[in-house]
Design an enzyme around this catalytic site. Sequence first.
Site, PDB file in Angstrom:
ATOM      1  N   ARG A  38       0.974  -1.363  -0.324  1.00 24.12           N
ATOM      2  CA  ARG A  38       0.067  -0.007   0.150  1.00 24.12           C
ATOM      3  C   ARG A  38       0.790   1.400  -0.311  1.00 24.12           C
ATOM      4  O   ARG A  38       0.808   1.907   0.670  1.00 24.12           O
ATOM      5  CB  ARG A  38      -0.866   0.189   0.793  1.00 24.12           C
ATOM      6  CG  ARG A  38      -1.681  -0.887   1.102  1.00 24.12           C
ATOM      7  CD  ARG A  38      -3.031  -0.816   0.510  1.00 24.12           C
ATOM      8  NE  ARG A  38      -3.760  -2.502  -0.170  1.00 24.12           N
ATOM      9  CZ  ARG A  38      -3.836  -3.573  -0.768  1.00 24.12           C
ATOM     10  NH1 ARG A  38      -2.886  -3.975  -1.204  1.00 24.12           N
ATOM     11  NH2 ARG A  38      -4.220  -4.832  -0.615  1.00 24.12           N
ATOM     12  N   CYS A  68     -10.542   0.638   3.764  1.00 19.92           N
ATOM     13  CA  CYS A  68      -9.699  -0.041   4.669  1.00 19.92           C
ATOM     14  C   CYS A  68      -9.236   1.576   5.711  1.00 19.92           C
ATOM     15  O   CYS A  68      -8.680   2.885   4.595  1.00 19.92           O
ATOM     16  CB  CYS A  68      -8.805  -0.838   4.078  1.00 19.92           C
ATOM     17  SG  CYS A  68      -9.300  -2.252   3.975  1.00 19.92           S
ATOM     18  N   GLU A  95      -4.529   3.140   6.461  1.00 21.25           N
ATOM     19  CA  GLU A  95      -4.174   3.230   4.937  1.00 21.25           C
ATOM     20  C   GLU A  95      -4.725   5.409   4.239  1.00 21.25           C
ATOM     21  O   GLU A  95      -3.936   5.406   3.455  1.00 21.25           O
ATOM     22  CB  GLU A  95      -4.742   2.248   4.515  1.00 21.25           C
ATOM     23  CG  GLU A  95      -4.105   2.550   3.376  1.00 21.25           C
ATOM     24  CD  GLU A  95      -4.852   0.709   2.791  1.00 21.25           C
ATOM     25  OE1 GLU A  95      -6.052   0.670   1.351  1.00 21.25           O
ATOM     26  OE2 GLU A  95      -4.978  -0.430   3.586  1.00 21.25           O
TER      27      GLU A  95
END
Length: 296
Positions: free
Chosen positions: A170, A218, A287
């Site tokens: 990520r 998320c 995130e």
Amino acid sequence: MKASTVIRFPFSVRRSVWLNKYSTFRIGGPANYFKVVHSASEAQQVIQFLHSHNYPFIIVGKGSNCLFDDRGFDGFVLCNGIQGKEFVSETTIKVYSGTSFSFLGKTLSSSGYSGLEFAVGIPGSVGGAVFMNAGIGNQDTAAVIESVEVINSKGEILSYNTEELGFGYRTSRFQHCNEFILSATFRLSRNSSSVKIAKDLLRNRLLSQPYQQPSTGCIFRNPPGNSAGKLIDEAGLKGFSLGGAQISPKHANFIVNTGRATSQEVKQLIQIVQDKLKSQGINLEEEVRIIPYQLP
């Protein structure tokens, strides 16, 4: 240059545009200046001007991973609307960064191309997917990228190969610089089962994630070898709410806007989760991209 400085732009801009309309979280106040660009030349002009005047700006796509401040953004918001795609070989496709990542995955899998089935259901743009190295499970954007075109601070178009993109879980080089992602070239393969794979992935997403409520997907990165959602659930925080922000009862790694959530409530909820897990020796990293009212 300070964001409060009155400036004459050599291109059309909009003033006081509410950012909640450009975020899947539906949160955010007005930006001082706002512009959607639809071509590379338009983006080059804007970027070169902003850099040459040292004017604070951020780049956004579909706003699917952005938490804007309730006060808005004290600067310039450059919104990427450059769309389109073209095959450069039988199994290699160049896609402009403002294109919907989910629609790209759906279109390609329906045509028998494999590699981006996981994109179906991811609400951001191609540029956002590259920026975040979006993915699911053990599949991610980096695995199918061949190269990425960017516009640098001088307005020049450069091309990076995979090794230069700094991909990780990520993350990418673009989270540490302000380059404008112009396009991405993907390596695909032919697979008659691709449409079924995409449908199965989408079905699982719809069953496990709160798609009916505004969110940014998320909130936290998964710790190595573990699941952030599982950890938050086990900590007893699933369904916990603060004002209009709630840890989704459906998936604990989602914070949803139940109607009138503020950015402050979301940030406080994030802190509550982090503090709770930290007391158990677990550090959760965000995130979601939290965009301040003023850049440092």
